[in-house]
Design an enzyme around this catalytic site. Structure first.
Site, PDB file in Angstrom:
ATOM      1  N   GLU A  53       0.806  -1.217   0.000  1.00  0.00           N
ATOM      2  CA  GLU A  53       0.000   0.000   0.000  1.00  0.00           C
ATOM      3  C   GLU A  53       0.842   1.273   0.000  1.00  0.00           C
ATOM      4  O   GLU A  53       1.698   1.456   0.873  1.00  0.00           O
ATOM      5  CB  GLU A  53      -0.918   0.004   1.215  1.00  0.00           C
ATOM      6  N   LYS A  55       0.776   4.626   1.033  1.00  0.00           N
ATOM      7  CA  LYS A  55      -0.025   5.348   2.021  1.00  0.00           C
ATOM      8  C   LYS A  55       0.825   6.461   2.624  1.00  0.00           C
ATOM      9  O   LYS A  55       1.612   6.217   3.550  1.00  0.00           O
ATOM     10  CB  LYS A  55      -0.502   4.371   3.111  1.00  0.00           C
ATOM     11  N   LYS A 114      -7.776   2.633  -2.777  1.00  0.00           N
ATOM     12  CA  LYS A 114      -8.106   2.611  -1.347  1.00  0.00           C
ATOM     13  C   LYS A 114      -8.755   3.948  -0.990  1.00  0.00           C
ATOM     14  O   LYS A 114      -8.092   4.985  -0.901  1.00  0.00           O
ATOM     15  CB  LYS A 114      -6.831   2.395  -0.522  1.00  0.00           C
ATOM     16  N   GLU A 163     -14.768  -5.253   2.259  1.00  0.00           N
ATOM     17  CA  GLU A 163     -14.099  -5.375   3.552  1.00  0.00           C
ATOM     18  C   GLU A 163     -15.096  -5.642   4.672  1.00  0.00           C
ATOM     19  O   GLU A 163     -16.119  -4.968   4.786  1.00  0.00           O
ATOM     20  CB  GLU A 163     -13.324  -4.097   3.858  1.00  0.00           C
ATOM     21  N   ASN A 184     -10.652  -7.134   7.883  1.00  0.00           N
ATOM     22  CA  ASN A 184      -9.843  -6.099   8.514  1.00  0.00           C
ATOM     23  C   ASN A 184      -9.630  -6.444   9.981  1.00  0.00           C
ATOM     24  O   ASN A 184     -10.578  -6.518  10.757  1.00  0.00           O
ATOM     25  CB  ASN A 184     -10.536  -4.740   8.372  1.00  0.00           C
ATOM     26  N   GLU A 214      -6.176  -8.062   6.240  1.00  0.00           N
ATOM     27  CA  GLU A 214      -5.833  -6.646   6.207  1.00  0.00           C
ATOM     28  C   GLU A 214      -5.508  -6.152   7.620  1.00  0.00           C
ATOM     29  O   GLU A 214      -6.156  -6.548   8.587  1.00  0.00           O
ATOM     30  CB  GLU A 214      -7.003  -5.810   5.681  1.00  0.00           C
ATOM     31  N   SER A 215      -4.530  -5.271   7.715  1.00  0.00           N
ATOM     32  CA  SER A 215      -4.166  -4.532   8.935  1.00  0.00           C
ATOM     33  C   SER A 215      -3.417  -5.388   9.948  1.00  0.00           C
ATOM     34  O   SER A 215      -3.732  -6.565  10.147  1.00  0.00           O
ATOM     35  CB  SER A 215      -5.382  -3.918   9.624  1.00  0.00           C
TER      36      SER A 215
END
Length: 258
Positions: A53, A55, A114, A163, A184, A214-215
């Site tokens: 990502e 970001k 995103k 998500e 997530n 994710e995360s």
């Protein structure tokens, strides 16, 4: 359903800004690069399928990366990323549609937009290969229905990453027809991260659905844990952006090579 009381103030601020943003002037039509095919190619090459990502910043990280986003993206691909995620949310994450346009023109892997899409018109902001829809956000008032948005995105050629955070949200995603699901590990109510979240939800995801974790994935042990729990791919942001992105990507994508 108005679940605004169940969302952390920082996340509610993101959602409020999303409600106010418009869309593009013209309907987008996309010839999308296949995310499942990119994952399969990475696995065939002995790499963990990672969406790296781009970001610049976020409400849960300190500081901001001011590097050229295209250079960051190219380094991630060189490091083994199967796909890229590019923030286009400007107010809280320092992203922009222009960053995505430039990156998608510079790389040959699928690119996920995103952002926090809550209305159909927002699909037309910029072309991408994959669009993100967040079940929790689409439970709020003043948003379009998940199934309708999913269909509208597919009509434009997008693949759709839906998500979820728990079993109820997973069922909503599956009922709407999602075939790419991301779990997530970050709870939008408290912003805390728990990798157990993926392990609880993953067993209920059908085999024919592409499943992402994710995360909170920071180490090679985290990568192995999520893969063992059933993740077809991993979406990794902060652990890649914190330092040399090419080296970080390579470290996290090469954990399954012998």
């Amino acid at each position: 359903m108005d679940a605004s009381g169940e969302i952390a103030p920082a996340v509610e601020s993101i959602l409020a800004a999303a409600r106010e943003r418009g869309g593009g002037d013209e309907r987008v039509s996309v010839d999308a690069r296949s995310l499942p095919d990119a994952f399969a190619a990475a696995e065939a090459d002995g790499r963990v399928p990672v969406i790296a990502e781009v970001k610049p910043t976020s409400p849960t990280t300190d500081g901001e990366r001011t590097d050229d986003p295209v250079e960051l993206a190219e380094a991630m691909v060189a490091g083994g990323a199967a796909a890229l995620s590019v923030l286009t949310e400007p107010d809280h994450f320092g992203g922009s549609p222009e960053n995505l346009r430039r990156i998608r023109a510079a790389v040959d892997v699928p690119v996920l937009r995103k952002d926090f899409v809550v209305r159909e018109a927002q699909l037309d902001t910029v072309a991408a290969d994959v669009i993100l829809l967040i079940v929790r956000f689409l439970q709020e008032e003043d948003t379009d229905d998940l199934a309708d948005l999913l269909a509208a995105a597919r009509d434009r050629g997008f693949q759709v990453l839906v998500e979820v955070h728990d079993g109820d949200e997973l069922q909503q995603a599956l009922d709407a027809g999602a075939d790419i699901v991301g779990v997530n590990n970050r709870d939008l109510a408290q912003l805390n991260v728990d990798l157990d979240t993926f392990e609880r939800v993953a067993p209920d995801v059908p085999d024919d659905v592409t499943l992402l974790a994710e995360s909170g994935i920071e180490t090679t042990d985290d990568v192995a844990r999520m893969r063992a729990a059933g993740a077809d791919g991993l979406l990794i942001g902060s652990a890649i952006m914190d330092g040399p992105v090419g080296e970080n990507t390579s470290r996290l994508t090469n954990t399954e090579q012998t």
